[in-house]
Design an enzyme around this catalytic site. Sequence first.
Site, PDB file in Angstrom:
ATOM      1  N   ARG A   1      -6.932   9.125 -10.148  1.00  0.00           N
ATOM      2  CA  ARG A   1      -7.527   9.425  -8.838  1.00  0.00           C
ATOM      3  C   ARG A   1      -6.429   9.855  -7.851  1.00  0.00           C
ATOM      4  O   ARG A   1      -5.383   9.227  -7.756  1.00  0.00           O
ATOM      5  CB  ARG A   1      -8.248   8.191  -8.299  1.00  0.00           C
ATOM      6  CG  ARG A   1      -8.898   8.390  -6.926  1.00  0.00           C
ATOM      7  CD  ARG A   1      -8.020   7.888  -5.801  1.00  0.00           C
ATOM      8  NE  ARG A   1      -8.709   7.909  -4.505  1.00  0.00           N
ATOM      9  CZ  ARG A   1      -8.106   7.659  -3.345  1.00  0.00           C
ATOM     10  NH1 ARG A   1      -6.827   7.365  -3.306  1.00  0.00           N
ATOM     11  NH2 ARG A   1      -8.775   7.705  -2.221  1.00  0.00           N
ATOM     12  N   VAL A   2      -6.687  10.926  -7.138  1.00  0.00           N
ATOM     13  CA  VAL A   2      -5.765  11.392  -6.099  1.00  0.00           C
ATOM     14  C   VAL A   2      -6.505  11.334  -4.763  1.00  0.00           C
ATOM     15  O   VAL A   2      -7.652  11.779  -4.668  1.00  0.00           O
ATOM     16  CB  VAL A   2      -5.288  12.833  -6.391  1.00  0.00           C
ATOM     17  CG1 VAL A   2      -4.477  13.382  -5.221  1.00  0.00           C
ATOM     18  CG2 VAL A   2      -4.459  12.874  -7.675  1.00  0.00           C
ATOM     19  N   GLY A   3      -5.849  10.783  -3.763  1.00  0.00           N
ATOM     20  CA  GLY A   3      -6.463  10.693  -2.439  1.00  0.00           C
ATOM     21  C   GLY A   3      -6.091  11.874  -1.565  1.00  0.00           C
ATOM     22  O   GLY A   3      -5.665  12.936  -2.041  1.00  0.00           O
ATOM     23  N   ASP A   4      -6.261  11.690  -0.272  1.00  0.00           N
ATOM     24  CA  ASP A   4      -5.956  12.756   0.688  1.00  0.00           C
ATOM     25  C   ASP A   4      -4.464  12.894   0.978  1.00  0.00           C
ATOM     26  O   ASP A   4      -3.993  13.968   1.367  1.00  0.00           O
ATOM     27  CB  ASP A   4      -6.675  12.461   2.015  1.00  0.00           C
ATOM     28  CG  ASP A   4      -6.295  11.091   2.579  1.00  0.00           C
ATOM     29  OD1 ASP A   4      -6.098  10.144   1.786  1.00  0.00           O
ATOM     30  OD2 ASP A   4      -6.188  10.957   3.811  1.00  0.00           O
TER      31      ASP A   4
ATOM     32  N   THR B   1       1.842   7.050   0.066  1.00  0.00           N
ATOM     33  CA  THR B   1       0.968   5.913  -0.213  1.00  0.00           C
ATOM     34  C   THR B   1       0.896   5.611  -1.705  1.00  0.00           C
ATOM     35  O   THR B   1       1.197   6.484  -2.531  1.00  0.00           O
ATOM     36  CB  THR B   1      -0.465   6.233   0.289  1.00  0.00           C
ATOM     37  OG1 THR B   1      -1.288   5.075   0.193  1.00  0.00           O
ATOM     38  CG2 THR B   1      -1.112   7.342  -0.518  1.00  0.00           C
TER      39      THR B   1
ATOM     40  N   THR C   1      -1.977   3.931   4.394  1.00  0.00           N
ATOM     41  CA  THR C   1      -0.944   4.943   4.142  1.00  0.00           C
ATOM     42  C   THR C   1      -0.014   4.993   5.331  1.00  0.00           C
ATOM     43  O   THR C   1      -0.448   4.778   6.457  1.00  0.00           O
ATOM     44  CB  THR C   1      -1.648   6.314   4.005  1.00  0.00           C
ATOM     45  OG1 THR C   1      -2.502   6.253   2.876  1.00  0.00           O
ATOM     46  CG2 THR C   1      -0.675   7.455   3.882  1.00  0.00           C
TER      47      THR C   1
ATOM     48  N   THR D   1      -5.282   8.261   7.508  1.00  0.00           N
ATOM     49  CA  THR D   1      -5.264   7.078   6.658  1.00  0.00           C
ATOM     50  C   THR D   1      -6.716   6.636   6.467  1.00  0.00           C
ATOM     51  O   THR D   1      -7.576   6.969   7.274  1.00  0.00           O
ATOM     52  CB  THR D   1      -4.412   5.955   7.288  1.00  0.00           C
ATOM     53  OG1 THR D   1      -4.393   4.823   6.408  1.00  0.00           O
ATOM     54  CG2 THR D   1      -4.932   5.522   8.643  1.00  0.00           C
ATOM     55  N   GLY D   2      -6.963   5.914   5.403  1.00  0.00           N
ATOM     56  CA  GLY D   2      -8.334   5.480   5.141  1.00  0.00           C
ATOM     57  C   GLY D   2      -8.856   6.081   3.847  1.00  0.00           C
ATOM     58  O   GLY D   2      -8.076   6.474   2.981  1.00  0.00           O
ATOM     59  N   VAL D   3     -10.163   6.138   3.738  1.00  0.00           N
ATOM     60  CA  VAL D   3     -10.782   6.583   2.487  1.00  0.00           C
ATOM     61  C   VAL D   3     -10.542   8.085   2.293  1.00  0.00           C
ATOM     62  O   VAL D   3     -11.165   8.936   2.937  1.00  0.00           O
ATOM     63  CB  VAL D   3     -12.285   6.269   2.484  1.00  0.00           C
ATOM     64  CG1 VAL D   3     -12.932   6.756   1.203  1.00  0.00           C
ATOM     65  CG2 VAL D   3     -12.489   4.764   2.627  1.00  0.00           C
ATOM     66  N   GLY D   4      -9.622   8.369   1.390  1.00  0.00           N
ATOM     67  CA  GLY D   4      -9.139   9.732   1.216  1.00  0.00           C
ATOM     68  C   GLY D   4     -10.219  10.736   0.863  1.00  0.00           C
ATOM     69  O   GLY D   4     -10.158  11.896   1.277  1.00  0.00           O
TER      70      GLY D   4
ATOM     71  N   SER E   1       0.808  -1.223   0.000  1.00  0.00           N
ATOM     72  CA  SER E   1       0.000   0.000   0.000  1.00  0.00           C
ATOM     73  C   SER E   1       0.843   1.275   0.000  1.00  0.00           C
ATOM     74  O   SER E   1       0.300   2.371   0.043  1.00  0.00           O
ATOM     75  CB  SER E   1      -0.947   0.006   1.199  1.00  0.00           C
ATOM     76  OG  SER E   1      -0.223  -0.129   2.408  1.00  0.00           O
TER      77      SER E   1
HETATM   78  N1  ASP Z   1      -5.746   7.595   2.375  1.00  0.00           N
HETATM   79  C1  ASP Z   1      -5.309   6.777   1.268  1.00  0.00           C
HETATM   80  C2  ASP Z   1      -6.002   7.196   0.030  1.00  0.00           C
HETATM   81  O1  ASP Z   1      -7.177   7.531   0.073  1.00  0.00           O
HETATM   82  C3  ASP Z   1      -5.484   5.318   1.489  1.00  0.00           C
HETATM   83  C4  ASP Z   1      -5.333   4.789   2.898  1.00  0.00           C
HETATM   84  O2  ASP Z   1      -4.674   5.374   3.726  1.00  0.00           O
HETATM   85  O3  ASP Z   1      -5.887   3.750   3.240  1.00  0.00           O
HETATM   86  O4  ASP Z   1      -5.410   7.115  -1.017  1.00  0.00           O
END
Ligand code: ASP
Length: 344
Positions: free
Chosen positions: A232-235, A222, A204, A255-258, A85
């Site tokens: 696609r760009v996350g947080d 990440t 991340t 971390t998680g759903v950006g 990841s």
């Molecule tokens: N935050 C990251 C993203 O959305 C992924 C993650 O940390 O799980 O790309």
Amino acid sequence: MFDRRKFIKSSAISASLLAIGKSSIANIIPAPLAAPAAKPLVISTWDFGIAANHAAWGVLSAGGRALDAVEKGVQVPESDVKNQSVGLGGLPDRDGIVTLDACIMDEEGNCGSVAGLEHIEHAISVARMVMEKTPHVMLVGDGALQFALENGFKKINLLTPESEKAWKEWLKTAKYAPVMNIENKLYDKASPTRLPGNQYNHDTIGMLALDAKGNLSGACTTSGMAYKLHGRVGDSPIIGAGLYIDNEIGGATSTGVGEEVIRNVGSFLVVELMRQGYPPEEACKEAVMRIIKKKPAKAKEIQVGFLALSKKGQYGAYAIQKGFSYAVCNEENQSLLIPGKSYY
Ligand code: ASP
């Protein structure tokens, strides 16, 4: 609202429990131990934060700068091919292309970021170079790669055979949405031990450090959501979302759903809540609650975790789902792994 009396009480309990000896293996301790610690100090997301913290600790314990520590620290999972990841070996997007997101921020509010970067192992170091060598904050895609190559970074193939295999397996069903709540499904409820294999489709490394001089810096890197849409760009590369540092107050990372973190400018929010007097864990909790309150139905299905470090060296975390953990490294113990508290 945050209850100061309750907090003072829990801090006292935490302080009395802080006698943890040096250990080369992770000590799993309950979350209430997230109490003030002496500087220097480094904390980071997930169990792979332990090894990353060790590298950062090498810098911090020698009196080095927090900025150097966080860059060195997150380079460890970036180079780890088993970590699918982050960095080299990260799971690709739905087209089979590994794209990296990263950002870094120092004690003076300087910051640098790259998004959708291909072919470069240490996205974090490119982000630092954007910060230090350009008048900009963020470079994306081909421009970020061009900049990296012009500055001596080596072009490599980031897609390992294991990640290619996982992607090909995914292609068989090619479900558009990644599995959002993967941690909760894969972790043993009784312990934050990570399961082996390539089942993780996001996670991340976010790292926050406080150096001996009392300065804060942070880094976040990440490969983002596995099998995401190309582009696609996350947080994680977005200052204020995936990472924020204010040297007067503290730092936060996520971390998680950006997408949910971006919508709520999560890390900036956590730091601003600390400015209002919230301790780190309470600030992380309030930021999580904002996400849950806005979309209660969706929140059940997703994971977001915040991690925060105050200027005084207090730290804490909070997540939507169970399974989030964070690693802490200081003079007393270099290998703590703390299960993050969660709403569910
Ligand atoms: N935050 C990251 C993203 O959305 C992924 C993650 O940390 O799980 O790309």
